[in-house]
Design a protein around this motif. Structure first.
Motif, mmCIF file in Angstrom:
data_model
loop_
_atom_site.group_PDB
_atom_site.id
_atom_site.type_symbol
_atom_site.label_atom_id
_atom_site.label_comp_id
_atom_site.label_asym_id
_atom_site.label_seq_id
_atom_site.Cartn_x
_atom_site.Cartn_y
_atom_site.Cartn_z
ATOM 1 N N ALA A 20 0.829 -1.209 0.000
ATOM 2 C CA ALA A 20 0.000 0.000 0.000
ATOM 3 C C ALA A 20 0.863 1.258 0.000
ATOM 4 O O ALA A 20 0.605 2.205 -0.764
ATOM 5 C CB ALA A 20 -0.940 -0.009 1.196
ATOM 6 N N LEU A 21 1.889 1.283 0.835
ATOM 7 C CA LEU A 21 2.770 2.447 0.854
ATOM 8 C C LEU A 21 3.571 2.578 -0.444
ATOM 9 O O LEU A 21 3.855 3.691 -0.894
ATOM 10 C CB LEU A 21 3.723 2.359 2.047
ATOM 11 N N VAL A 24 1.193 4.168 -2.947
ATOM 12 C CA VAL A 24 1.049 5.591 -2.620
ATOM 13 C C VAL A 24 2.296 6.352 -3.035
ATOM 14 O O VAL A 24 2.206 7.443 -3.619
ATOM 15 C CB VAL A 24 0.757 5.771 -1.112
ATOM 16 N N THR A 28 2.298 9.287 -5.887
ATOM 17 C CA THR A 28 2.701 10.643 -5.539
ATOM 18 C C THR A 28 4.006 11.054 -6.215
ATOM 19 O O THR A 28 4.253 12.240 -6.396
ATOM 20 C CB THR A 28 2.823 10.812 -4.020
ATOM 21 N N ALA A 43 6.898 7.926 1.985
ATOM 22 C CA ALA A 43 6.159 6.691 1.709
ATOM 23 C C ALA A 43 7.059 5.647 1.055
ATOM 24 O O ALA A 43 6.950 4.456 1.354
ATOM 25 C CB ALA A 43 4.959 6.987 0.818
#
Length: 86
Positions: A20-21, A24, A28, A43
């Protein structure tokens, strides 16, 4: 209560959290000009850290490996982008 013979531990969450990180961080990193470099760098480094923990402790290693790859790639992309224009 846990079931008898359950093999779940907190280490099994390193993989999904890392993935998930990593996602992200990758999303980003694409918009680093709008968002800024702090979010993808943080992240990405957390995804790589949790991915490394997950690879060393978890039994299923696919999710931590993907999180490690995505987090590391986005971290390095933003880092080299910053070093290029600094």
């Amino acid at each position: 209560m846990t079931a008898a013979g359950s093999t779940d531990s907190p280490a099994t969450l390193y993989g999904p959290v890392s993935l998930a990180l990593g996602v992200v961080a990758l999303l980003t990193a694409v918009f680093v000009g709008v968002i800024g470099p702090a979010v993808p760098l943080l992240a990405g480094s957390l995804a790589a850290t949790f991915g490394g923990f997950g690879l060393s402790r978890a039994q299923r290693r696919t999710l931590p490996a993907l999180g490690l790859a995505l987090g590391g790639a986005s971290f390095l992309y933003v880092f080299f982008l910053l070093m290029t224009f600094a």
